[in-house]
Write an enzyme that holds these catalytic residues in place. Structure first.
Site, short mmCIF file in Angstrom:
data_model
loop_
_atom_site.label_atom_id
_atom_site.label_comp_id
_atom_site.label_asym_id
_atom_site.label_seq_id
_atom_site.Cartn_x
_atom_site.Cartn_y
_atom_site.Cartn_z
N ARG A 91 65.87 -86.86 15.21
CA ARG A 91 66.92 -87.77 14.77
C ARG A 91 68.26 -87.02 14.87
O ARG A 91 68.39 -85.90 14.39
CB ARG A 91 66.68 -88.17 13.32
CG ARG A 91 67.78 -89.07 12.83
CD ARG A 91 67.86 -89.08 11.35
NE ARG A 91 68.93 -89.98 10.96
CZ ARG A 91 69.54 -89.92 9.80
NH1 ARG A 91 69.19 -89.01 8.93
NH2 ARG A 91 70.49 -90.75 9.51
N HIS A 180 72.88 -95.91 10.87
CA HIS A 180 71.58 -96.55 10.56
C HIS A 180 71.07 -97.37 11.75
O HIS A 180 70.29 -98.30 11.57
CB HIS A 180 71.70 -97.53 9.36
CG HIS A 180 71.99 -96.88 8.04
ND1 HIS A 180 72.84 -97.44 7.13
CD2 HIS A 180 71.53 -95.74 7.48
CE1 HIS A 180 72.90 -96.68 6.05
NE2 HIS A 180 72.12 -95.63 6.25
N GLY A 212 72.78 -94.92 1.07
CA GLY A 212 73.81 -95.31 2.03
C GLY A 212 73.43 -96.72 2.44
O GLY A 212 72.25 -97.01 2.60
N GLY A 331 65.51 -98.63 0.59
CA GLY A 331 65.11 -98.48 -0.81
C GLY A 331 65.40 -99.67 -1.70
O GLY A 331 64.51 -100.19 -2.37
N GLY A 333 66.82 -102.74 -0.66
CA GLY A 333 66.47 -104.00 0.02
C GLY A 333 64.97 -104.28 0.00
O GLY A 333 64.54 -105.43 -0.03
N ASN A 335 62.86 -103.09 -2.38
CA ASN A 335 62.26 -103.03 -3.71
C ASN A 335 62.85 -103.92 -4.79
O ASN A 335 62.17 -104.23 -5.76
CB ASN A 335 62.30 -101.59 -4.22
CG ASN A 335 61.33 -100.71 -3.47
OD1 ASN A 335 60.13 -100.96 -3.46
ND2 ASN A 335 61.84 -99.70 -2.78
P1 ADP Z 1 68.54 -93.12 1.48
O1 ADP Z 1 67.51 -92.97 2.58
O2 ADP Z 1 69.87 -93.59 1.93
O3 ADP Z 1 68.60 -91.96 0.53
P2 ADP Z 1 66.71 -95.10 0.41
O4 ADP Z 1 66.56 -96.11 1.46
O5 ADP Z 1 65.58 -94.15 0.16
O6 ADP Z 1 68.07 -94.32 0.58
O7 ADP Z 1 67.06 -95.86 -0.94
C1 ADP Z 1 67.34 -95.18 -2.10
C2 ADP Z 1 67.81 -96.18 -3.13
O8 ADP Z 1 66.81 -97.18 -3.33
C3 ADP Z 1 68.09 -95.56 -4.49
O9 ADP Z 1 69.38 -95.92 -4.95
C4 ADP Z 1 67.03 -96.18 -5.37
O10 ADP Z 1 67.48 -96.39 -6.63
C5 ADP Z 1 66.78 -97.50 -4.70
N1 ADP Z 1 65.51 -98.07 -5.16
C6 ADP Z 1 64.28 -97.63 -4.96
N2 ADP Z 1 63.38 -98.42 -5.62
C7 ADP Z 1 64.10 -99.36 -6.27
C8 ADP Z 1 63.80 -100.46 -7.13
N3 ADP Z 1 62.54 -100.73 -7.47
N4 ADP Z 1 64.81 -101.21 -7.58
C9 ADP Z 1 66.08 -100.94 -7.27
N5 ADP Z 1 66.43 -99.93 -6.46
C10 ADP Z 1 65.46 -99.15 -5.97
#
Ligand code: ADP
Length: 399
Positions: A91, A180, A212, A331, A333, A335
């Site tokens: 990547r 992204h 992000g 994360g 979107g 969850n």
């Molecule tokens: P990155 O790869 O940019 O670090 P991710 O795609 O892993 O980010 O997403 C991380 C984010 O997803 C965090 O802010 C986390 O709080 C959020 N997240 C994970 N699970 C949940 C949930 N159940 N509800 C709300 N937010 C969530």
């Protein structure tokens, strides 16, 4: 065919080894604190027990050696010899205007990526360190570069040129790039597959909402607009990033708070977004919990975040002259049902209508709009590593 996918940060190295016969993950892991005290590699082999290597790693080359040892280890290994790795996919965050798709990493390509360092001073150097380390340790294994910016290279000039003096574009390549890209490409393709339609016939808005966050307008399989810009600071409100603000605020803060350029940059990247508004933190789970227990600023932070997603969906429908599907990923979107709901709340006039029950789903592929909705809303877990592995396979096979 086994493909090793590598994603290097300044002090970390994430990896996944794919068996491309069925795209299964043979092993994955993470090396952390590279170059620092207490470096550690956590290796998770499929169907075997996780192993933690607490070993000094002075650089990414050391981390790679430990990970390769783990892959062929008699106990926690998943292959018997490094020759079972056909290719490595890396990547890389920024490829500037040089690459609009993934490519084989030759000396010329690596030199071109080095030229992009001023565009991504925090990200490209560690990405390049990983590439160099890999080429040194596995000199005969082909390596492929997959770029976050590449997918957005199809944006038209009127979308990517900023209304600044044109000479800055010529002098510094100062323009919108978007990020992204690998995720937006993966989820838009998957959404077309889930809808049983050809990508060419679809206008899709993909919302990658993680720490992000960015949104892309994908028309006929091509990115035509996206919310991140010259840097990943633009667009949505994020965990700690401010996203789009009046640019005059930058000079205002420098003058009134006595901040240097670097300090304002720090405020906008690390102290803003939902953290800056709520004062609670940058993790959306914490902010949702605080909002639910009555914290008004946490509630406001969520409202601002969702409002920006919502009006960006409107903008991109206008940019494409319509929309057939909206996709939620990453994360947040994948969850948070509450956030997804708030992001499309009030968009019924556009034909967007969520099925509340289906929206309660987490982390799996599903169409979450009502059957009669004109615009499909989909939950699609992203998989950038798999996309990198697929590109790597395709490029190596075409050689
Ligand atoms: P990155 O790869 O940019 O670090 P991710 O795609 O892993 O980010 O997403 C991380 C984010 O997803 C965090 O802010 C986390 O709080 C959020 N997240 C994970 N699970 C949940 C949930 N159940 N509800 C709300 N937010 C969530």
């Amino acid at each position: 065919m086994n493909i090793l996918v590598i994603n290097c940060g300044s002090s970390s190295l994430k990896y996944q080894l794919f068996d491309m016969k069925d795209e299964s993950v043979l092993a994955k892991g993470l090396a952390e604190r590279i170059g620092l005290e207490g470096s550690v590699l956590t290796h998770k082999p499929q169907g075997k027990e996780e192993k933690v290597f607490n070993q000094p790693m002075k650089d990414h080359k050391d981390a790679l050696k430990i990970l390769m040892g783990a892959l062929i280890d008699p106990v926690c290994g998943v292959i018997s010899d490094m020759s079972e790795i056909t290719a490595v996919g890396h990547r890389v965050v920024h490829a500037g205007e040089k690459f609009a798709s993934s490519v084989m990493l030759t000396d010329e390509v690596v030199a071109a990526l080095e030229e992009c360092i001023p565009l991504a001073p925090l990200h490209n150097p560690p990405n390049l360190m990983g590439i160099e380390a890999c080429r040194a340790i596995l000199p005969d294994v082909p390596t492929v570069g997959v770029f976050d910016t590449a997918f957005h290279q199809t944006m038209p000039d009127y979308a990517y040129i900023y209304p600044l003096p044109y000479e800055y574009y010529e002098k510094y390549s100062l323009r919108k790039y978007g990020f992204h890209g690998t995720s937006h490409r993966f989820v838009s393709q998957k959404a077309a597959e889930m809808l049983g339609k050809d990508m060419k016939d679809l206008k899709i808005i993909t919302c990658h909402l993680g720490n992000g966050a960015s949104i892309a307008a994908v028309d006929g399989g091509k990115s035509v607009e996206t919310s991140m810009g010259f840097t990943p600071l633009d667009g949505l409100a994020m965990g700690t990033r401010c996203g789009t603000i009046d640019p005059a605020i930058v000079t205002f803060l420098m003058q009134n708070e006595g901040l240097s350029a670097k300090e304002v940059d720090g405020v906008m990247n690390k102290k803003s977004g939902v953290l800056g508004i709520s004062g609670v933190g940058s993790d959306f789970r914490d902010i949702e919990a605080a909002a639910n227990s009555g914290n008004k600023r946490a509630a406001l932070a969520l409202e601002i975040f969702c409002y920006r997603v919502r009006y960006t969906i409107g903008q991109y429908a206008a940019a494409m002259g319509g929309v057939d599907a909206v996709v939620f990923t990453a994360g947040i979107g994948e969850n948070s049902a509450t956030i997804r709901k708030a992001c499309v709340n009030g968009l019924e006039f556009m034909g967007i209508k969520l099925d509340e029950k289906k929206n309660e789903t987490r982390g799996k592929e599903l169409v979450i709009s009502t059957d009669d909705a004109k615009v499909a809303v989909l939950l699609v877990p992203t998989n950038e590593e798999l996309m990198i592995a697929r590109d790597t396979k395709e490029i190596v096979e075409a050689k």
